[in-house]
Structures are given as C-alpha cells and as structure tokens.
Design a protein around this motif. Structure first.
Motif, PDB file in Angstrom:
ATOM      1  N   UNK A  38       0.824  -1.208   0.000  1.00  0.00           N
ATOM      2  CA  UNK A  38       0.000   0.000   0.000  1.00  0.00           C
ATOM      3  C   UNK A  38       0.861   1.262   0.000  1.00  0.00           C
ATOM      4  N   UNK A  39       2.015   1.195   0.657  1.00  0.00           N
ATOM      5  CA  UNK A  39       2.949   2.311   0.602  1.00  0.00           C
ATOM      6  C   UNK A  39       3.490   2.506  -0.805  1.00  0.00           C
ATOM      7  N   UNK A  40       3.794   1.394  -1.484  1.00  0.00           N
ATOM      8  CA  UNK A  40       4.279   1.469  -2.868  1.00  0.00           C
ATOM      9  C   UNK A  40       3.201   2.047  -3.778  1.00  0.00           C
ATOM     10  N   UNK A  41       1.963   1.638  -3.561  1.00  0.00           N
ATOM     11  CA  UNK A  41       0.847   2.173  -4.354  1.00  0.00           C
ATOM     12  C   UNK A  41       0.725   3.679  -4.167  1.00  0.00           C
ATOM     13  N   UNK A  42       0.780   4.117  -2.911  1.00  0.00           N
ATOM     14  CA  UNK A  42       0.635   5.540  -2.618  1.00  0.00           C
ATOM     15  C   UNK A  42       1.760   6.350  -3.243  1.00  0.00           C
ATOM     16  N   UNK A  43       2.990   5.870  -3.108  1.00  0.00           N
ATOM     17  CA  UNK A  43       4.138   6.566  -3.695  1.00  0.00           C
ATOM     18  C   UNK A  43       4.009   6.664  -5.205  1.00  0.00           C
ATOM     19  N   UNK A  44       3.689   5.532  -5.838  1.00  0.00           N
ATOM     20  CA  UNK A  44       3.588   5.506  -7.295  1.00  0.00           C
ATOM     21  C   UNK A  44       2.542   6.497  -7.787  1.00  0.00           C
ATOM     22  N   UNK A  45       1.373   6.487  -7.169  1.00  0.00           N
ATOM     23  CA  UNK A  45       0.288   7.360  -7.621  1.00  0.00           C
ATOM     24  C   UNK A  45       0.603   8.832  -7.346  1.00  0.00           C
ATOM     25  N   UNK A  46       1.203   9.101  -6.192  1.00  0.00           N
ATOM     26  CA  UNK A  46       1.519  10.484  -5.839  1.00  0.00           C
ATOM     27  C   UNK A  46       2.564  11.065  -6.785  1.00  0.00           C
ATOM     28  N   UNK A  47       3.616  10.305  -7.064  1.00  0.00           N
ATOM     29  CA  UNK A  47       4.666  10.797  -7.961  1.00  0.00           C
ATOM     30  C   UNK A  47       4.118  10.964  -9.371  1.00  0.00           C
ATOM     31  N   UNK A  83      -6.635   9.743  -6.444  1.00  0.00           N
ATOM     32  CA  UNK A  83      -6.250   8.368  -6.111  1.00  0.00           C
ATOM     33  C   UNK A  83      -5.165   8.337  -5.037  1.00  0.00           C
ATOM     34  N   UNK A  84      -4.201   9.276  -5.126  1.00  0.00           N
ATOM     35  CA  UNK A  84      -3.146   9.337  -4.117  1.00  0.00           C
ATOM     36  C   UNK A  84      -3.709   9.746  -2.761  1.00  0.00           C
ATOM     37  N   UNK A  85      -4.665  10.686  -2.762  1.00  0.00           N
ATOM     38  CA  UNK A  85      -5.306  11.115  -1.512  1.00  0.00           C
ATOM     39  C   UNK A  85      -6.103   9.965  -0.903  1.00  0.00           C
ATOM     40  N   UNK A  90      13.594   4.249  -6.819  1.00  0.00           N
ATOM     41  CA  UNK A  90      12.851   3.118  -7.369  1.00  0.00           C
ATOM     42  C   UNK A  90      11.370   3.469  -7.524  1.00  0.00           C
ATOM     43  N   UNK A  91      10.822   4.195  -6.553  1.00  0.00           N
ATOM     44  CA  UNK A  91       9.420   4.616  -6.625  1.00  0.00           C
ATOM     45  C   UNK A  91       9.194   5.539  -7.819  1.00  0.00           C
ATOM     46  N   UNK A  92      10.148   6.425  -8.090  1.00  0.00           N
ATOM     47  CA  UNK A  92      10.025   7.325  -9.238  1.00  0.00           C
ATOM     48  C   UNK A  92      10.042   6.543 -10.551  1.00  0.00           C
ATOM     49  N   UNK A  93      10.928   5.537 -10.617  1.00  0.00           N
ATOM     50  CA  UNK A  93      10.986   4.696 -11.825  1.00  0.00           C
ATOM     51  C   UNK A  93       9.672   3.928 -12.005  1.00  0.00           C
ATOM     52  N   UNK A  94       9.141   3.390 -10.906  1.00  0.00           N
ATOM     53  CA  UNK A  94       7.871   2.658 -10.963  1.00  0.00           C
ATOM     54  C   UNK A  94       6.742   3.583 -11.410  1.00  0.00           C
TER      55      UNK A  94
END
Length: 318
Positions: free
Chosen positions: A49-58, A196-198, A220-224
């Motif tokens: 869920x943290x990865x999802x949040x990071x990906x969507x926010x970035x 979605x990020x919110x 890595x999150x930015x690349x994702x």
C-alpha cells in the motif's frame, strides 16, 4: 480521378497510423507489467500500500506539471465524475499491489482480468460473452486445481485481493468512460491521479514516508511511477485515437502473458504448464470478448455521432 485517390490516401494514412499505435500499446503493456515487477521489490521497505501511494503520488505530480489542468470552470458533475474515477484508480491499484505481494505477477493479472470480462458479459447480455467468461472461469478452475494438488499453493488472501482488484477494474472502466465524456483532454486523468493518491494516503501514507529516508527506495518509486503510470497512460492515450477499438482491446488482452514474462525475468517467478494454460485461457477469453463486441458494433446501425460518443475504456484511459 480525385474521388478515386482520396479513399486510397485515407487508407494509407490509417495504415501509417496503425503500425506505430500497435507498438505504443505493446510498449504500454510491457512498461506497465515491468513497472509492477519492480514495484514488488519495494514491498519489503514500504509495503504494497505504501508502494501504491508513492507511485500514484509521484505520477500525479508529473502529470500535473506536464498537463496543468484548468479546473476553474469545472461543474459539480465533472468533479463528481473525476473524483469517482480517481477513487477507482486508487482502490484498483491498492488491491492489485496487495495481490502481487502474495501471488506470482502473471497469475494475479489473470485473476484480475475476470472483473472486466464479467462486466462485458453483464453489459452485453450475450450468450457468446457468457461463453467467453466461462472459458476464463475454466482458467481460474485450473489455477485452483493446481493450487490444491501442486507443491506450491496459491495464497487465498492474494487470490481475494486479485478478485477485488478485478471488481475495482470494472468500476474503473465505468468511471473512466464517464470522466472521459465530461472532461476534455487529459485534465481529468491528471486530477483523478491526485484523488487516487489522496484516497490511498490513509492506508499507505505511513509506509510511503519510509521511502524518504532511503534514497534508493525513493528513486525506485520514481521509476515505478514512470513505468507503471506515466508512460502507459501517455502511450495508450496516443494509441486509442489511432486504433480501432477491437484492435486496442485485443492488444491489451496480452497483458497476462507480458506480466508472466516480467515476473519470470525480474522476480524469478517460474510458471508450470498448468498455470501457463490457465493464463492462455484468460487471454483467449479476453480476445474473444473484444472480437465479439466489435462484430456486434458492426451489425448495429448507429449514427456516426452516436458512435463518436462511445469512449474506449481501458485500464489506463480516461
């Protein structure tokens, strides 16, 4: 002479557009699934869920900077459509990342595909589409049998998350179609990603914050975000205007096998013959549903104006 050359030139223009558009969709599928495979490598540090949040926010930040949506004149109806679209994006991605935390990538994508397949059957009310859904269910039954009798069983919680992601995918298709009709251009998508990020922040915000203490995780999150959101969105938005809807749908149907290849290459997730057969059944069902829908549209006598109002719904389109 002019009357004869104009249709020929139009055909040539369509041919010139189709080739690059096909490559765009294939590139989108590869980018999306390899992005998902890389996201799995973040789970130990930030959780799914943290990865999802990071990906969507970035991804939201990138699209806001690039698109700069003008929301000042949006109506209440437009806002409701975009917020629903964004909520569907967040829920779908959160459930999917929770699934691939517990399941092989190709298997999770195949199970997730049941959502849009069932939606297509329900909306069309066609016996043919029900037959295609039955083929996909047969693939799921193969996975179940293999899980019970094989040495490596499937995590039932992971299966539940994949099914949940599929149901949210169906909701995504409906909400993206509505947002696409009401909001011009890419503005709706950019704002929907912010929503979605919110939506994911209460569930994944704590995990996502850990990435700011680890530059490797943040990179890595930015690349994702680029591979799994920005690039696929951009490619599919460009391609959907150049391809017939049935070709677009057939190409997207290849996602499960692309996911299986990405899982094998990046995550060392091998596929036995039974799982591979199950994935192929889902792909055949998805292609069959797409082709059937295309034939039904050709038989209809809708006006060009009515046809132009029907949006192409994909997992990333708006």
């Amino acid at each position: 002479m002019k009357a004869m050359t104009t249709p020929r030139s139009a055909v040539l223009r369509r041919a010139d557009q189709t080739g690059p558009a096909v490559l765009m969709i294939l590139g989108s599928c590869v980018s999306l699934q390899f992005g998902a495979a890389l996201a799995v490598q973040m789970f130990d540090g930030v959780g799914p869920l943290g990865a999802t949040t990071l990906r969507l926010a970035i991804a939201a930040v990138i699209l806001l900077v690039v698109i700069r949506p003008d929301v000042r004149r949006w109506t209440r109806r437009q806002w409701v459509a975009v917020v629903a679209f964004g909520a569907a994006i967040g829920a779908m991605n959160g459930a999917f990342y929770s699934a691939i935390d517990r399941l092989p990538l190709g298997v999770a994508v195949s199970i997730e595909f049941t959502g849009p397949l069932i939606l297509a059957a329900v909306l069309s009310r066609s016996r043919t589409d029900l037959a295609w859904v039955s083929l996909a269910v047969a693939g799921m039954a193969l996975l179940g049998i293999e899980s019970i009798t094989g040495a490596e069983s499937l995590d039932p919680v992971g299966v539940a998350f994949a099914l949940l992601a599929g149901s949210f995918w169906a909701g995504y298709i409906l909400t993206s179609a509505r947002a696409g009709r009401l909001v011009p251009g890419h503005d709706g998508l950019a704002v929907a990603l912010v929503v979605s990020a919110v939506v994911m922040m209460p569930l994944g915000g704590a995990g996502a914050s850990a990435a700011f203490e680890d530059l490797h995780l943040l990179a890595l999150a930015a690349v994702v975000a680029l591979l799994a959101s920005v690039i696929p969105y951009s490619l599919e938005f460009a391609a959907v205007r150049r391809l017939p809807k049935h070709v677009f749908g057939v190409l997207l149907s290849l996602e499960p096998i692309v996911a299986a290849i990405a899982g094998w290459l990046l995550l060392d997730q091998s596929l036995g013959p039974v799982r591979l057969a199950a994935i192929m059944l889902v792909i055949l069902a998805s292609i069959g549903t797409t082709v059937t829908a295309s034939r039904m549209r050709r038989r209809q006598t809708d006006s060009p104006a009515e046809l132009s109002r029907r949006p192409a719904a994909s997992r990333h389109g708006g």
